[in-house]
Design an enzyme around this catalytic site. Structure first.
Site, PDB file in Angstrom:
ATOM      1  N   ASP A 138      17.901  84.231  59.052  1.00  0.00           N
ATOM      2  CA  ASP A 138      17.613  85.505  58.967  1.00  0.00           C
ATOM      3  C   ASP A 138      17.243  86.242  60.002  1.00  0.00           C
ATOM      4  O   ASP A 138      16.326  85.833  60.805  1.00  0.00           O
ATOM      5  CB  ASP A 138      16.701  85.910  57.585  1.00  0.00           C
ATOM      6  N   HIS A 142      16.090  99.934  60.573  1.00  0.00           N
ATOM      7  CA  HIS A 142      15.359  99.224  59.521  1.00  0.00           C
ATOM      8  C   HIS A 142      14.031  98.738  60.358  1.00  0.00           C
ATOM      9  O   HIS A 142      13.069  98.823  59.963  1.00  0.00           O
ATOM     10  CB  HIS A 142      15.844  97.860  58.807  1.00  0.00           C
ATOM     11  N   ARG A 172       3.186 100.835  63.230  1.00  0.00           N
ATOM     12  CA  ARG A 172       2.827 101.261  64.454  1.00  0.00           C
ATOM     13  C   ARG A 172       3.480 102.528  64.886  1.00  0.00           C
ATOM     14  O   ARG A 172       4.538 102.811  65.435  1.00  0.00           O
ATOM     15  CB  ARG A 172       3.265 100.181  65.643  1.00  0.00           C
ATOM     16  N   GLU A 223      16.447  93.530  50.078  1.00  0.00           N
ATOM     17  CA  GLU A 223      16.730  93.959  51.237  1.00  0.00           C
ATOM     18  C   GLU A 223      18.341  93.798  51.400  1.00  0.00           C
ATOM     19  O   GLU A 223      18.922  92.648  51.164  1.00  0.00           O
ATOM     20  CB  GLU A 223      16.258  92.847  52.494  1.00  0.00           C
ATOM     21  N   GLU A 263      21.784  93.153  53.073  1.00  0.00           N
ATOM     22  CA  GLU A 263      22.172  92.405  54.349  1.00  0.00           C
ATOM     23  C   GLU A 263      23.607  92.058  54.349  1.00  0.00           C
ATOM     24  O   GLU A 263      24.146  91.937  53.234  1.00  0.00           O
ATOM     25  CB  GLU A 263      21.334  91.145  54.791  1.00  0.00           C
ATOM     26  N   ASP A 292      18.032  89.717  50.679  1.00  0.00           N
ATOM     27  CA  ASP A 292      16.990  88.896  50.926  1.00  0.00           C
ATOM     28  C   ASP A 292      15.733  89.488  50.219  1.00  0.00           C
ATOM     29  O   ASP A 292      14.991  90.247  50.509  1.00  0.00           O
ATOM     30  CB  ASP A 292      16.819  89.193  52.588  1.00  0.00           C
ATOM     31  N   ARG A 328       6.571  91.930  49.264  1.00  0.00           N
ATOM     32  CA  ARG A 328       5.941  92.798  50.255  1.00  0.00           C
ATOM     33  C   ARG A 328       4.525  92.502  50.286  1.00  0.00           C
ATOM     34  O   ARG A 328       4.156  92.171  51.533  1.00  0.00           O
ATOM     35  CB  ARG A 328       6.218  94.131  50.328  1.00  0.00           C
ATOM     36  N   GLN A 343       3.959  89.031  51.719  1.00  0.00           N
ATOM     37  CA  GLN A 343       4.372  88.965  52.922  1.00  0.00           C
ATOM     38  C   GLN A 343       3.283  89.592  54.035  1.00  0.00           C
ATOM     39  O   GLN A 343       2.800  89.110  55.155  1.00  0.00           O
ATOM     40  CB  GLN A 343       5.734  89.881  53.270  1.00  0.00           C
ATOM     41  N   LYS A 359       9.506  85.193  51.153  1.00  0.00           N
ATOM     42  CA  LYS A 359      11.177  85.447  51.198  1.00  0.00           C
ATOM     43  C   LYS A 359      11.908  84.146  50.526  1.00  0.00           C
ATOM     44  O   LYS A 359      13.140  84.470  50.313  1.00  0.00           O
ATOM     45  CB  LYS A 359      11.524  85.433  52.743  1.00  0.00           C
ATOM     46  N   THR A 384      17.118  83.772  47.480  1.00  0.00           N
ATOM     47  CA  THR A 384      18.106  84.942  48.502  1.00  0.00           C
ATOM     48  C   THR A 384      19.345  84.720  47.441  1.00  0.00           C
ATOM     49  O   THR A 384      20.204  83.732  47.220  1.00  0.00           O
ATOM     50  CB  THR A 384      18.247  84.329  49.681  1.00  0.00           C
ATOM     51  N   THR A 410      18.153  93.654  57.666  1.00  0.00           N
ATOM     52  CA  THR A 410      18.191  94.918  56.653  1.00  0.00           C
ATOM     53  C   THR A 410      19.149  95.799  57.372  1.00  0.00           C
ATOM     54  O   THR A 410      18.646  96.322  58.356  1.00  0.00           O
ATOM     55  CB  THR A 410      16.928  95.297  56.039  1.00  0.00           C
ATOM     56  N   GLU A 425      11.070 101.155  52.739  1.00  0.00           N
ATOM     57  CA  GLU A 425      11.331 102.102  53.697  1.00  0.00           C
ATOM     58  C   GLU A 425      11.403 103.565  52.773  1.00  0.00           C
ATOM     59  O   GLU A 425      11.046 104.320  52.827  1.00  0.00           O
ATOM     60  CB  GLU A 425      12.580 102.074  54.132  1.00  0.00           C
TER      61      GLU A 425
END
Ligand code: CA
Length: 434
Positions: A134, A141, A150, A206, A208, A240, A244, A247, A260, A264, A367, A381
């Protein structure tokens, strides 16, 4: 026979079909009436049974060699044959199915033996997937998610030099329609010092692009960027699924693991590079100030036509919406143009250290979000990590996925003067934890 000159097929449902007109001809593996898995080609509302067609003597020469390699319910050997074999098969399929084909009568006379209805077919994985990787090339994304953690420095310094990726789990890749069992795992509740164990509470999707590897490379040999596109057999949609909360607790320092690998989902049809040819586009120019790719990742031809214009859509259908006969809610409308790296750059990078790629390996793009609201390819998001719930026509709200929720991915390619093609759906419904 050029792509534009062919407008119609004698298979009536192919003409104007959203996903599978004559110009697409994607490959897949299906079974019908309990048969063993076998290879086929989607055309309109039908599946053309390649093995039955071979037995009926509809292929010879290079096309026959190509179709022979699809026998056995796995396309790996066919992928391994590469572009020339794909083109030979495609040319023959176009001859067989174009309006006015001399073989129309012969094929139609065999009815459902050669052309079963897709609605009567069960789709399987198209190949044995030995390895799944992946990537993370959707720059919007990467920025959106980076901002959550951040705000001042969303992209890490390697992003514009390295097509970031990690090794995924091949054993739990499943075709569209497979239920998604809510995973259990360790999570760290907000404000706590120690984790708890239980069902994932922040289940996400996600959006993809999936990339099927064709001819591989020997261990120790790199695939040069100029050859990389020829090592790709085709494309699919890939979800995917991501836990969260699991994760967030597990991902440092080595990246996602159990968050993950529980499943899939992929769309089962392999859309070939030849079908996508009219929808190629130049890789968007890098913004002023971005570094040029290192030489092993740069090829003029790849920059000029190695990207794609594929519209991508995500829909949500909850249990309540199904009961109320409400239409699915669109969560995302995005496009493959938001890839910072091309698929050829992914192949070149993956193999540059001598890592062996093999026919039937699968890549996820990462993503593919757009920059604006309505274009985000994950709930992380859209809801800003659960802070801004979405409201549905049923009166329900969602921060993350609930049991009974179904996620549907779609893709569509359109261009003036060309028949539009699609990928078929990639669906998955969340079911309660066990
Ligand atoms: Ca991903």
């Amino acid at each position: 026979m050029t792509q534009t000159s062919i407008t119609r097929s004698w298979v009536a449902s192919a003409n104007g079909h959203t996903d599978f007109p004559l110009q697409n001809l994607p490959l897949g593996v299906f079974s019908v009436n309990g048969s063993a898995p076998r290879s086929g080609v989607a055309i309109g509302e039908h599946v053309f049974d390649l093995e039955a067609a071979l037995d009926a003597g509809l292929f010879d020469g290079a096309a026959r060699t190509a179709v022979e390699a699809t026998r056995g319910g796995q396309l790996n050997a066919f992928f391994e044959l590469g572009r020339e074999a794909r083109v030979a098969m495609r040319e023959r399929l176009l001859e067989l199915f174009v309006e006015g084909s001399t073989l129309h009568g012969k094929i139609e006379a065999q009815g459902a033996r050669l052309l079963p209805l897709a609605a009567n077919c069960v789709m399987h994985l198209p190949a044995k997937i030995n390895d799944y990787t992946d990537f993370y090339v959707g720059i919007e994304h990467a920025q959106n998610v980076g901002k959550l953690f951040r705000p001042d420095n969303p992209l890490l310094p390697n992003y514009k030099y390295v097509p970031i990726g990690y090794h995924g789990r091949a054993s739990t890749i499943r075709p569209s329609g497979t239920d998604v069992r809510r995973p259990k795992g360790q999570t760290l509740p907000a404000g706590q010092a120690e984790p708890t164990f239980g069902p994932c509470a922040r289940l996400d999707y996600e959006l993809e692009l999936g990339i099927w590897i064709g001819q591989g490379n020997d261990m120790g040999d790199a695939i040069p960027i100029g050859d990389a596109a020829d090592h790709i057999a085709g494309f699919c949609l890939l979800n995917d699924w991501s836990a969260r909360d699991i994760q967030a607790w597990e991902y440092q320092p080595l990246g996602p693991f159990l968050s993950k690998s529980f499943i899939t989902s992929i769309s089962p049809w392999v859309v070939t590079a030849e079908a996508l040819q009219p929808f190629r586009r130049a890789q968007p120019a890098r913004p002023e100030g971005d570094p040029q790719p290192l030489p092993y990742l740069f090829d003029q031809r790849d920059q000029a036509g190695g990207a794609f214009d594929i519209e991508l859509e995500v829909l949500l259908l909850t249990e309540t919406m199904r009961e109320q006969n409400l239409p699915a809610h669109r969560l995302t409308l995005s496009n493959t143009k938001h890839m910072y790296w091309t698929v050829a750059q992914m192949v070149a990078h993956h193999s540059v250290n001598g890592c062996q790629l093999q026919a039937g390996d699968l890549f996820g793009s990462g993503t593919l979000s757009g920059p604006q609201s309505g274009q985000f390819g994950s709930l992380l998001e859209i809801t800003e990590g659960g802070k801004k719930p979405i409201e549905l026509a049923s009166g329900e709200v969602r921060k993350f996925l609930e049991d009974g929720d179904e996620i549907i991915l779609r893709a569509r390619c359109s261009r003036d003067g060309f028949a539009s093609i699609g990928f078929g759906e990639c669906r998955g419904k969340v079911v309660p934890t066990r």
